[in-house]
Design an enzyme around this catalytic site. Structure first.
Site, mmCIF file in Angstrom:
data_model
loop_
_atom_site.group_PDB
_atom_site.id
_atom_site.type_symbol
_atom_site.label_atom_id
_atom_site.label_comp_id
_atom_site.label_asym_id
_atom_site.label_seq_id
_atom_site.Cartn_x
_atom_site.Cartn_y
_atom_site.Cartn_z
ATOM 1 N N HIS A 1 1.045 -1.306 0.117
ATOM 2 C CA HIS A 1 0.426 -0.024 0.192
ATOM 3 C C HIS A 1 0.548 0.849 -0.350
ATOM 4 O O HIS A 1 2.267 1.557 0.159
ATOM 5 C CB HIS A 1 -1.185 0.015 1.459
ATOM 6 C CG HIS A 1 -2.076 -0.831 1.578
ATOM 7 N ND1 HIS A 1 -3.050 -1.410 1.870
ATOM 8 C CD2 HIS A 1 -1.932 -1.846 0.613
ATOM 9 C CE1 HIS A 1 -3.495 -2.301 2.023
ATOM 10 N NE2 HIS A 1 -3.664 -2.542 1.224
ATOM 11 N N GLU B 1 0.840 3.810 1.525
ATOM 12 C CA GLU B 1 1.718 4.193 3.089
ATOM 13 C C GLU B 1 2.718 3.412 4.004
ATOM 14 O O GLU B 1 3.874 3.704 4.095
ATOM 15 C CB GLU B 1 0.599 3.907 3.551
ATOM 16 C CG GLU B 1 -0.793 5.342 3.854
ATOM 17 C CD GLU B 1 -1.695 4.419 3.134
ATOM 18 O OE1 GLU B 1 -2.709 5.555 3.247
ATOM 19 O OE2 GLU B 1 -1.704 3.189 2.570
ATOM 20 N N CYS C 1 -5.690 2.134 6.426
ATOM 21 C CA CYS C 1 -6.925 0.518 5.915
ATOM 22 C C CYS C 1 -5.809 0.298 7.192
ATOM 23 O O CYS C 1 -4.918 0.835 7.939
ATOM 24 C CB CYS C 1 -6.089 -0.042 5.275
ATOM 25 S SG CYS C 1 -4.534 -0.748 5.242
ATOM 26 N N CYS D 1 -2.078 -0.750 7.406
ATOM 27 C CA CYS D 1 -1.214 0.626 7.153
ATOM 28 C C CYS D 1 -1.192 1.216 8.642
ATOM 29 O O CYS D 1 0.291 1.737 8.960
ATOM 30 C CB CYS D 1 -1.821 2.183 6.326
ATOM 31 S SG CYS D 1 -1.458 1.119 4.767
#
Length: 154
Positions: free
Chosen positions: A51, A53, A81, A84
């Site tokens: 992801h 991040e 999320c 993350c």
């Protein structure tokens, strides 16, 4: 200042979509300077943990030579999320600013509400089978860690 960095994260997310990636972008800033940035790399890297991040955290840690980013701020195009969020806490970032929220993401087809629900369940009731097996040697790694004199705490 925060809006400027957040706008850069949004622009990064848009550029990521244009190059075939997911609609997410993240920037890490230290002392007013961008240290690292990344778009979502899940499909391009064939890595479900890539992801934006997490990728930005990895880059920032390598660049700064530290696994803690306590003097850094993360700007994300969308609310992080659960995965993350865990990475953000482990990296000890001082703050997070985000543009869209998780409900906006769900409306766009990125619904992670089931993960929040799963986290609250006892392990044996989760959708993915999680079974604890008692092992005589299970605590050995923790025992070794506790007695190690030169460990690096995190």
């Amino acid at each position: 200042m925060h809006r400027g960095f957040l706008n850069r994260a949004i622009e990064l997310a848009c550029a990521n979509v244009e190059t075939g990636g997911g609609p997410f972008g993240a920037i890490i800033v230290k002392d007013g300077e961008i240290v690292a940035s990344s778009g979502n790399r899940v499909t391009s890297d064939l890595d479900p943990t890539a992801h934006a991040e997490v990728a930005a955290i990895r880059l920032a840690c390598r660049k700064l030579g530290d696994f803690q980013l306590s003097d850094c701020t993360l700007y994300s195009s969308c609310e992080p999320c659960p995965m993350c969020l865990g990475a953000i806490y482990w990296a000890r970032l001082q703050a997070v600013y985000y543009a869209c929220n998780r409900f906006d993401a769900a409306d766009a087809g990125f619904d992670d509400s089931f993960i929040y629900t799963e986290i609250d369940k006892p392990a044996e009731q989760r959708r993915i089978a999680m079974r604890h097996l008692a092992m005589d040697t299970a605590n050995r790694p923790f025992e070794l860690w506790q007695t190690k004199a030169d460990k690096i705490r995190y």
